[in-house]
Structure formats: C-alpha cells, structure tokens
Write a protein that holds these residues in place. Structure first.
Motif, PDB file in Angstrom:
ATOM      1  N   ILE A  64      10.239  16.446   7.060  1.00  0.00           N
ATOM      2  CA  ILE A  64       9.523  17.497   6.336  1.00  0.00           C
ATOM      3  C   ILE A  64       8.875  16.941   5.068  1.00  0.00           C
ATOM      4  O   ILE A  64       7.841  17.458   4.610  1.00  0.00           O
ATOM      5  CB  ILE A  64      10.479  18.666   5.981  1.00  0.00           C
ATOM      6  N   VAL A  65       9.428  15.872   4.508  1.00  0.00           N
ATOM      7  CA  VAL A  65       8.838  15.240   3.332  1.00  0.00           C
ATOM      8  C   VAL A  65       7.478  14.643   3.676  1.00  0.00           C
ATOM      9  O   VAL A  65       6.583  14.564   2.827  1.00  0.00           O
ATOM     10  CB  VAL A  65       9.785  14.158   2.776  1.00  0.00           C
ATOM     11  N   GLY A  66       7.305  14.258   4.940  1.00  0.00           N
ATOM     12  CA  GLY A  66       6.038  13.671   5.352  1.00  0.00           C
ATOM     13  C   GLY A  66       5.006  14.687   5.791  1.00  0.00           C
ATOM     14  O   GLY A  66       3.831  14.603   5.406  1.00  0.00           O
ATOM     15  N   TRP A  67       5.438  15.708   6.591  1.00  0.00           N
ATOM     16  CA  TRP A  67       4.421  16.600   7.151  1.00  0.00           C
ATOM     17  C   TRP A  67       4.102  17.807   6.270  1.00  0.00           C
ATOM     18  O   TRP A  67       2.983  18.328   6.313  1.00  0.00           O
ATOM     19  CB  TRP A  67       4.822  17.067   8.555  1.00  0.00           C
ATOM     20  N   LEU A  68       5.048  18.271   5.451  1.00  0.00           N
ATOM     21  CA  LEU A  68       4.781  19.471   4.656  1.00  0.00           C
ATOM     22  C   LEU A  68       3.712  19.255   3.583  1.00  0.00           C
ATOM     23  O   LEU A  68       2.792  20.078   3.452  1.00  0.00           O
ATOM     24  CB  LEU A  68       6.080  19.982   4.034  1.00  0.00           C
ATOM     25  N   GLY A  74      -4.984  25.473   7.839  1.00  0.00           N
ATOM     26  CA  GLY A  74      -5.680  26.127   8.943  1.00  0.00           C
ATOM     27  C   GLY A  74      -4.794  26.351  10.155  1.00  0.00           C
ATOM     28  O   GLY A  74      -5.117  27.170  11.022  1.00  0.00           O
ATOM     29  N   ASN A  75      -3.673  25.634  10.241  1.00  0.00           N
ATOM     30  CA  ASN A  75      -2.742  25.802  11.363  1.00  0.00           C
ATOM     31  C   ASN A  75      -1.696  26.869  11.111  1.00  0.00           C
ATOM     32  O   ASN A  75      -0.893  27.165  12.003  1.00  0.00           O
ATOM     33  CB  ASN A  75      -2.021  24.473  11.653  1.00  0.00           C
ATOM     34  N   LEU A  76      -1.695  27.444   9.909  1.00  0.00           N
ATOM     35  CA  LEU A  76      -0.636  28.381   9.552  1.00  0.00           C
ATOM     36  C   LEU A  76      -0.648  29.613  10.454  1.00  0.00           C
ATOM     37  O   LEU A  76       0.412  30.073  10.902  1.00  0.00           O
ATOM     38  CB  LEU A  76      -0.774  28.791   8.088  1.00  0.00           C
ATOM     39  N   ALA A  77      -1.827  30.163  10.725  1.00  0.00           N
ATOM     40  CA  ALA A  77      -1.896  31.372  11.547  1.00  0.00           C
ATOM     41  C   ALA A  77      -1.333  31.113  12.942  1.00  0.00           C
ATOM     42  O   ALA A  77      -0.576  31.937  13.496  1.00  0.00           O
ATOM     43  CB  ALA A  77      -3.341  31.859  11.641  1.00  0.00           C
ATOM     44  N   ASP A  79       0.869  28.748  13.798  1.00  0.00           N
ATOM     45  CA  ASP A  79       2.308  28.522  13.711  1.00  0.00           C
ATOM     46  C   ASP A  79       3.066  29.830  13.478  1.00  0.00           C
ATOM     47  O   ASP A  79       4.167  30.017  14.014  1.00  0.00           O
ATOM     48  CB  ASP A  79       2.610  27.531  12.586  1.00  0.00           C
ATOM     49  N   VAL A  80       2.502  30.730  12.682  1.00  0.00           N
ATOM     50  CA  VAL A  80       3.155  32.024  12.452  1.00  0.00           C
ATOM     51  C   VAL A  80       3.206  32.825  13.754  1.00  0.00           C
ATOM     52  O   VAL A  80       4.233  33.450  14.085  1.00  0.00           O
ATOM     53  CB  VAL A  80       2.420  32.805  11.351  1.00  0.00           C
ATOM     54  N   LYS A  81       2.122  32.800  14.509  1.00  0.00           N
ATOM     55  CA  LYS A  81       2.108  33.502  15.790  1.00  0.00           C
ATOM     56  C   LYS A  81       3.146  32.923  16.746  1.00  0.00           C
ATOM     57  O   LYS A  81       3.903  33.663  17.397  1.00  0.00           O
ATOM     58  CB  LYS A  81       0.718  33.404  16.410  1.00  0.00           C
ATOM     59  N   ALA A  82       3.209  31.588  16.823  1.00  0.00           N
ATOM     60  CA  ALA A  82       4.190  30.952  17.703  1.00  0.00           C
ATOM     61  C   ALA A  82       5.612  31.264  17.249  1.00  0.00           C
ATOM     62  O   ALA A  82       6.492  31.551  18.072  1.00  0.00           O
ATOM     63  CB  ALA A  82       3.959  29.439  17.735  1.00  0.00           C
ATOM     64  N   GLY A  83       5.850  31.211  15.934  1.00  0.00           N
ATOM     65  CA  GLY A  83       7.172  31.529  15.416  1.00  0.00           C
ATOM     66  C   GLY A  83       7.581  32.957  15.716  1.00  0.00           C
ATOM     67  O   GLY A  83       8.746  33.232  16.035  1.00  0.00           O
ATOM     68  N   PHE A  84       6.632  33.896  15.629  1.00  0.00           N
ATOM     69  CA  PHE A  84       6.925  35.301  15.930  1.00  0.00           C
ATOM     70  C   PHE A  84       7.283  35.473  17.404  1.00  0.00           C
ATOM     71  O   PHE A  84       8.239  36.181  17.748  1.00  0.00           O
ATOM     72  CB  PHE A  84       5.718  36.167  15.565  1.00  0.00           C
ATOM     73  N   MET A  85       6.523  34.819  18.296  1.00  0.00           N
ATOM     74  CA  MET A  85       6.790  34.952  19.728  1.00  0.00           C
ATOM     75  C   MET A  85       8.156  34.371  20.086  1.00  0.00           C
ATOM     76  O   MET A  85       8.902  34.951  20.886  1.00  0.00           O
ATOM     77  CB  MET A  85       5.689  34.258  20.526  1.00  0.00           C
ATOM     78  N   VAL A  86       8.509  33.232  19.485  1.00  0.00           N
ATOM     79  CA  VAL A  86       9.816  32.638  19.761  1.00  0.00           C
ATOM     80  C   VAL A  86      10.932  33.519  19.196  1.00  0.00           C
ATOM     81  O   VAL A  86      11.985  33.688  19.834  1.00  0.00           O
ATOM     82  CB  VAL A  86       9.891  31.217  19.179  1.00  0.00           C
ATOM     83  N   ALA A  87      10.718  34.102  18.017  1.00  0.00           N
ATOM     84  CA  ALA A  87      11.733  34.972  17.420  1.00  0.00           C
ATOM     85  C   ALA A  87      11.989  36.200  18.284  1.00  0.00           C
ATOM     86  O   ALA A  87      13.126  36.672  18.387  1.00  0.00           O
ATOM     87  CB  ALA A  87      11.303  35.383  16.012  1.00  0.00           C
ATOM     88  N   ARG A 402       3.564  27.128  24.747  1.00  0.00           N
ATOM     89  CA  ARG A 402       2.532  28.024  25.277  1.00  0.00           C
ATOM     90  C   ARG A 402       1.789  28.735  24.147  1.00  0.00           C
ATOM     91  O   ARG A 402       0.601  29.048  24.266  1.00  0.00           O
ATOM     92  CB  ARG A 402       3.177  29.049  26.214  1.00  0.00           C
ATOM     93  N   ALA A 403       2.490  28.985  23.038  1.00  0.00           N
ATOM     94  CA  ALA A 403       1.854  29.626  21.882  1.00  0.00           C
ATOM     95  C   ALA A 403       1.071  28.635  21.030  1.00  0.00           C
ATOM     96  O   ALA A 403       0.545  29.006  19.986  1.00  0.00           O
ATOM     97  CB  ALA A 403       2.908  30.316  21.029  1.00  0.00           C
ATOM     98  N   LYS A 404       1.040  27.338  21.480  1.00  0.00           N
ATOM     99  CA  LYS A 404       0.259  26.293  20.827  1.00  0.00           C
ATOM    100  C   LYS A 404       0.718  26.027  19.388  1.00  0.00           C
ATOM    101  O   LYS A 404      -0.094  25.935  18.459  1.00  0.00           O
ATOM    102  CB  LYS A 404      -1.233  26.619  20.857  1.00  0.00           C
ATOM    103  N   ALA A 405       2.055  25.928  19.205  1.00  0.00           N
ATOM    104  CA  ALA A 405       2.589  25.580  17.883  1.00  0.00           C
ATOM    105  C   ALA A 405       2.061  24.218  17.449  1.00  0.00           C
ATOM    106  O   ALA A 405       1.985  23.286  18.239  1.00  0.00           O
ATOM    107  CB  ALA A 405       4.114  25.572  17.934  1.00  0.00           C
ATOM    108  N   ARG A 406       1.697  24.105  16.177  1.00  0.00           N
ATOM    109  CA  ARG A 406       1.101  22.877  15.651  1.00  0.00           C
ATOM    110  C   ARG A 406       2.102  21.966  14.952  1.00  0.00           C
ATOM    111  O   ARG A 406       1.876  20.766  14.862  1.00  0.00           O
ATOM    112  CB  ARG A 406      -0.009  23.233  14.662  1.00  0.00           C
ATOM    113  N   SER A 407       3.183  22.529  14.440  1.00  0.00           N
ATOM    114  CA  SER A 407       4.124  21.723  13.670  1.00  0.00           C
ATOM    115  C   SER A 407       5.479  22.413  13.655  1.00  0.00           C
ATOM    116  O   SER A 407       5.674  23.476  14.244  1.00  0.00           O
ATOM    117  CB  SER A 407       3.618  21.523  12.234  1.00  0.00           C
ATOM    118  N   GLN A 408       6.418  21.791  12.930  1.00  0.00           N
ATOM    119  CA  GLN A 408       7.749  22.374  12.782  1.00  0.00           C
ATOM    120  C   GLN A 408       7.719  23.652  11.967  1.00  0.00           C
ATOM    121  O   GLN A 408       8.738  24.346  11.881  1.00  0.00           O
ATOM    122  CB  GLN A 408       8.690  21.360  12.119  1.00  0.00           C
ATOM    123  N   MET A 409       6.569  23.988  11.386  1.00  0.00           N
ATOM    124  CA  MET A 409       6.451  25.224  10.627  1.00  0.00           C
ATOM    125  C   MET A 409       6.747  26.443  11.497  1.00  0.00           C
ATOM    126  O   MET A 409       7.291  27.450  11.023  1.00  0.00           O
ATOM    127  CB  MET A 409       5.052  25.333  10.019  1.00  0.00           C
TER     128      MET A 409
END
Length: 705
Positions: A64-68, A74-77, A79-87, A402-409
């Motif tokens: 996380i020290v490297g990627w954050l 621009g990938n936040l939307a 990642d948030v969508k993917a996180g919501f679907m997984v939740a 499938r939700a096209k997550a971009r990162s560990q976010m």
C-alpha cells in the motif's frame, strides 16, 4: 568503446531503473563504468542510498505504501463499484458461513472486516477477496464442535450457559486463526510459496467434493427445518442417517420459504447466464436481494409468531474488541495446532491459486511468498479481534474481476461497507429466516461440485485409474469419517506421491543407432521375447537384420514398413553385455537410494516396464557406461551410494566408466577416489568410454564392421 559524435547507445531507451523507481533517481554515481573502481560514497550519499533502500523495501513488503500515493483518482469510481458488488455478496456469506463454525453471525462479520482490511494493505493481488470461506468455515466449525464436548463434559449432567458456550467457541476459533496465521506467515518468510502445488489435483478435487457434500448434509437439515442431532460430536454419515430417519418432522413453512429462496437464486443465476448482454441484470446482487425479500416476507407474514419459523433474531453489532487469543483450559492444544495447520493447507492452496489466476488474466504479477506473509499477518491480527481463519474466496474474487476492479482499493471499500453493515444493518435482519441463510450456503457449495463430474469423466476417459480412485476415496472418507480426515488423507497421499516420484532416479538405458554408430538413444518400445538365441555379442555388433534387431533376449521392432520410401530407417540396438545408462538429473540422498535396484532391473530385463516375476532375459553384464550429461550435481550421500555400486561391480569383474562428467562432479569423484574404486571418469563422450572398454575387455565394441 566510446561513442563517436552523433552515435547513440545500442541500449537505446532501455530503462535502467528497477520497478518502482524513476529515471531521475539514477545518477552518475549509480553507474560504474567497466574497469573503473567504485567511488567511495560520501556520508551524505550514504544517507541518500539508505533512504532509497528503505523506501524500496517498504514498497515491496507493504504494497500500500507503493500503490496508494500513486493511485489514479480516475479509477476510484470503478473500485467503489467493485467494492460495493463484492460487499453485497460478502455480508450475506459472512452471516451464513458463521453458522458453519458454530459461532454467532457477528463473528462472520468480524472475519470479513479485520483480515480483509489488513490484506488490503499487505496483499499483492488486486482481485483476491479476503474473508470467510466455505471450506475453511467447515473446518473451523469441525474443531469448535469437537472441543465443545469437553465443555459439555465439564458441566455434565447440566448444560453450560449460552454465554459460556459462545465465549468458549469464539476463543477456540480465534486461537485456530492465530495458529493458522502464524503457520502461514512462517511459510511465507521461509519462502515455501511452492507448497500450493504439492497437493495433487485429484486429491484436492476429492476433498473439495467431500467437504461440499458434508456442508450440504448439514445445511439441508436446516433448510427442511429438522431438529439438530442430540450428540454434540457426530460424523457427517451419522448426521445423514439421522436426517433421513426424521423426515417426518419436516417443518413445512421453513422448508417452503427456504426452498423458494434456493429456487429464486438458481433462476436468477440461469437468467444471468442466458442474458449476458443485459447489464442491469448482471449487476443485480442476487444474494442480497434474496435476504431482503425473505426478511420482508417474514416480517409481513409474522412467520416467527404464526408459524414458529426460526429467525435471525437480535444480534449486537458492536465493534470487535482487541484481545490476544488464549487457549481455554478444557481445550486439547494438539487438536488446535493440527487443525490450524490443516486449515492453512487448504486455505493457502485456494488463495494462491485464485491470486495467480486473476493476476495472469489482468497482466500483473503476484508473489506467492508475499501472499503467504499477507495472509498470515491478516489472520494473526484478525484473531486478536475475534475473527476465525480467513482466506481468499473464488466466488467473490470472480465477482471482483467481473466488476473490473483496478486496485486493492476495491477490497478496502468492501471492508468499509462491512463495517457499516456491522454497526447499522444487523438490527434490520431480525426477521430473516435461518433456513434462507442455509439455502444461500447450499447454493454456494453446489458450485463446488459442478467441476466434479467433469473431473471424474476426464480421468475415466484417459484411464487414470489411480487418480480416479484417489478422488473417490478421499471424497468418501470426508463424508463417512470427517472433513479433517479427508484433508489429512489428501495432504499425506499427495506428499507420499511426491516423495515416491522424487525417490526414483531418472535413468535411461541407451543403445547405439544403426544409422550412425556415434549416436546413442534410449531403448524404448521394446517387445520381450524370452529364450531367444542371440547371435549378436560383444565380438560382433555390426550386422543389422532387415526386420528385427536382436538385443540379447530383447528384440526391437523395425518400423521400416511404415517409413517413407527413400528414407533410411533409424533403429537402436543394445550392445550385449554392456549397459549404457544415462542419468538425467542430479543425484542426492532421496533419489540415489533406488539407483542400485533400478540398475539390477536393467541388467536382468533391459526395460523397467518388464514385471519382476518374468524370467531374466539379458545376457550377463561385463561393462557399464554411465552417461552423466544430465547430472549437474551429487551430494555426499548419493556419492557414497554410487561408490558402493562401483565397488560391487568391481567385485563382480564388471568394468565401469563414466562419460561426460561435469567439472564439479569430476572434482568430487577425484576427492572420493572413484577411479581407485573402479570407476574411470575421464571420458568426454560415450564412444571414448567404449574404446576404453575395448582395451580392457580385449573385444571390439566401438566400430561396426
């Protein structure tokens, strides 16, 4: 050579920086010209190198020290969508899987919260969804259930209070998570990431199938509303017999709403698979939708009051409290440790396989060893907050991809939503029927069985009978005995197979090519013919019959009828009385032990495939040539075994020569006095070794007349 004016470096635009560093960080003092001395670093320069070293190591060990800091907003939307679907899938699964562990539902959410958050900071996979997993939950529930019998025995003839049972069960589960995490962390630190490939596919498939059947047995009873067995510790087979003998006690309303939920899930999955172009349909959170609908129906119809349906009830949604797990006094420590190791084996295999698969699909790299470290620390920290063992999930990782997550976010977003569910959502699930949660589990574990018929069909088709038997045996053992028995057999049998195969040295018996007497090839495809009178010997090997080549008591078929016209048929003939043995791998203590036995088999039969009950068919051996082209190393134990073999050949008046020996092995032969034992080793090729034998045996074995 210095460049002339106007010339460019042949390296072109080659980037000399390491991953994660910029071009600007490469200074002149970082590049040393050939032949020049490395300049002494100044004190300031030393501090600069030290800071850069620590920065690189921090990026490596704490991703996380490297990627954050470099995260693309621009990938936040996405990642948030993917996180919501997984939740939307993780929260219902966490509530459902907790029933497999004999713990309250809130512990499932703890397992979905803390380990997943830690993994989001330390994990290298962008798509692996950390949290409770079906098979691991079953294994955790098995150890908790087995330890509860000690608690019940201590309170006998009375029943322990519910609070005592809950505290005891959670302590056992957290301790197992601590043991599992520590063992996983140790595997990663000592670079044992290759262990995920040590369990054979047949063993793993057999265990997964058996564990899925065990879960189906237990959850089907809840779906049908049947009472629980009176015994605290019972095998899956006994539980199945208990369920079948009490079918007359099915709770009709519980079965109706649970089966309806299961059918709804299946129909929705079928619709998604058929209408793949409908984006709105693909985004429907089916599991969450079933829970919402079932809760509304139960509330409106007052199923608990009017029909005595067991519901979720009131569950406190407090945050987990920190506390180092302690083994309760009544618990068998040996069982806790063995269960932690067992859970580690199955959890690591599934997690690393999933991480590698989705890293490959999305073109980024993951490190198995760093994954083990991340999984281990996640479970160690999680155990201090009431979590039971957590590992990666295939179904949730597939949804994340499938939700096209971009990162560990996306994983961090999922944990935030789990936290919100823990604090705000649980009170609204009071009326949720427990049978619906069981139906969700049934739907999830049936997917684990989907690949089993195909695996059985494939093994049957290719005739892999040992693998087929192994799959069915481990599956049956898991159902009849226990899930722990199944995974123990899977691990032990796989390791025994690895040891057995590594214990057999890879050696080949060579023969001379009939088309070129300087070429030697493995003798394969031989047909045994006992009592064959040989006319070929050490004194005469030049004649080549038209249809067979006699190799002592072994004849090698000639495929000249199938050869193209005008092409010379190349065949391989055995030199009677001479064994030419090629060693295809380094020798060490494990595989050298069987070398003597395999050489004896070759002396007697000329082919390892001939059953030892057959009569010997080879003429007595007068010389042995070892071709060591593939033996790049030999350890002390193997060298001692090889010396004993050479000495035994010498006592039998059998000459031994070694050809194509590498420098390192040749030096070890010299130090161990191999030549004095009878093994000459100064030959550059097989032909030179045969020339030496010709002189020693006073026969012609080199040239064909």
């Amino acid at each position: 050579m210095p460049l002339l004016p106007g010339q460019h470096s042949p390296l072109g635009e080659l980037d000399l920086t390491t991953p994660g560093t910029s071009r600007d960080s490469v200074r002149e003092h970082d590049i040393v010209q050939p032949g020049s001395r490395t300049p002494e670093p100044t004190r300031g320069h030393t501090r600069q190198l030290s800071a850069r070293w620590w920065k690189r190591r921090a990026r490596y060990y704490v991703p996380i020290v490297g990627w954050l800091p470099n995260y693309n907003i621009g990938n936040l939307a996405t990642d948030v969508k993917a996180g919501f679907m997984v939740a939307c899938l993780l929260v219902p699964q966490a509530l459902s899987y907790s029933s497999l562990t004999n713990l309250r539902p809130v512990y499932g959410l703890y397992t979905a919260l803390v380990p997943a958050l830690v993994y989001g900071m330390l994990g290298t996979s962008r798509h692996l969804s950390m949290g409770p997993e079906a098979l691991v939950s079953v294994l955790t529930g098995t150890i908790v259930k087995s330890q509860l019998k000690h608690l019940f025995a201590a309170y006998s003839p009375n029943t322990p209070p519910d609070d005592t049972i809950d505290a005891f069960s959670s302590a056992v589960a957290s301790t197992v998570a601590l043991v599992s995490g520590a063992f996983t962390f140790a595997l990663g630190m000592f670079r044992f990431g290759f262990l995920d490939s040590m369990i054979s596919e047949s063993s793993l498939r057999g265990f997964i199938s058996g564990a899925a059947i065990v879960v189906l047995i237990g959850q089907t009873r809840i779906v049908l509303g049947l009472p629980a067995p009176t015994s605290v510790h019972t095998s899956p087979w006994n539980e199945l017999k208990f369920m079948l003998s009490n079918l007359d006690q099915i709770h009709v309303m519980t079965a109706a709403i649970s089966v309806s939920a299961l059918v709804f899930l299946r129909l929705l999955r079928i619709a998604k698979s058929r209408f793949t172009s409908a984006r709105w349909l693909q985004g429907v959170p089916d599991t969450l939708l079933v829970i919402i609908l079932a809760t509304l129906v139960s509330w409106l119809a007052k199923l608990k009051v009017n029909h005595a349906v067991n519901v979720f009830g009131h569950v406190d949604g407090d945050l987990p409290h920190f506390g180092i797990p302690k083994i309760p006094a009544l618990v068998d420590t040996k069982d806790i440790v063995s269960s932690g190791i067992t859970i580690t084996m199955i959890g690591v295999v599934e997690s690393v396989i999933v991480a590698r698969e989705y890293a490959s699909r999305n073109h980024y790299a993951v490190s198995s060893n760093r994954e083990l470290v991340a999984l281990g620390i996640s479970n160690i920290v999680g155990s201090a907050f009431g979590a039971y063992p957590a590992f990666g999930s295939l179904s949730r990782s597939k949804l994340n991809d499938r939700a096209k997550a971009r990162s560990q976010m996306s994983g961090i977003v999922t944990t935030l939503l789990v936290l919100i569910s823990l604090l705000r959502v649980l009170p609204y699930l009071y009326h949720l029927p427990l049978g619906v949660l069981a139906a969700i589990i049934v739907d999830a574990v049936t997917s684990l069985l989907e690949a089993t018929p195909g695996a059985i069909s494939f093994l049957f088709k290719v005739g892999a009978w040992s693998d087929l038997f192994l799959l069915l045996f481990i599956c049956a053992s898991s159902v009849v005995a226990s899930v722990e028995t199944g995974i123990l057999l899977a691990v032990v049998i796989s390791l025994v197979m690895v040891i057995k195969r590594s214990n057999m040295p890879r050696i080949k018996l060579l023969g001379r090519s009939t088309s070129n007497d300087q070429e030697f090839h493995p003798i394969d495809g031989v047909v045994s013919r006992p009592n064959f009178s040989s006319q070929q010997s050490l004194n005469s090997i030049g004649e080549t019959p038209q249809h067979i080549v006699d190799a002592g008591d072994v004849e090698i078929l000639d495929d000249s009828d199938n050869a193209s016209e005008g092409e010379e048929e190349t065949r391989v003939q055995h030199i009677e009385g001479v064994l030419i043995v090629r060693v295809d791998e380094p020798l060490y203590f494990a595989n050298a032990g069987q070398l003597h036995a395999r050489l004896n088999r070759l002396e007697l039969y000329g082919d390892m495939r001939v059953h030892p009950s057959e009569d010997p068919r080879m003429k007595p051996t007068r010389a042995v040539v070892f071709d060591l082209i593939g033996m790049s190393d030999i350890d002390g134990s193997a060298l001692e075994i090889l010396l004993n073999i050479v000495r035994e050949y010498s006592r039998r008046q059998v000459r031994v020569a070694f050809a194509r020996v590498c420098d390192e092995v040749r030096e070890r032969f010299r130090i161990s006095r191999m030549a004095e034992a009878g093994g000459e080793h100064g030959f550059n090729d097989i032909r030179d070794a045969l020339a030496y034998l010709e002189q020693q045996l006073n026969v012609s074995v080199v040239t064909q007349e």
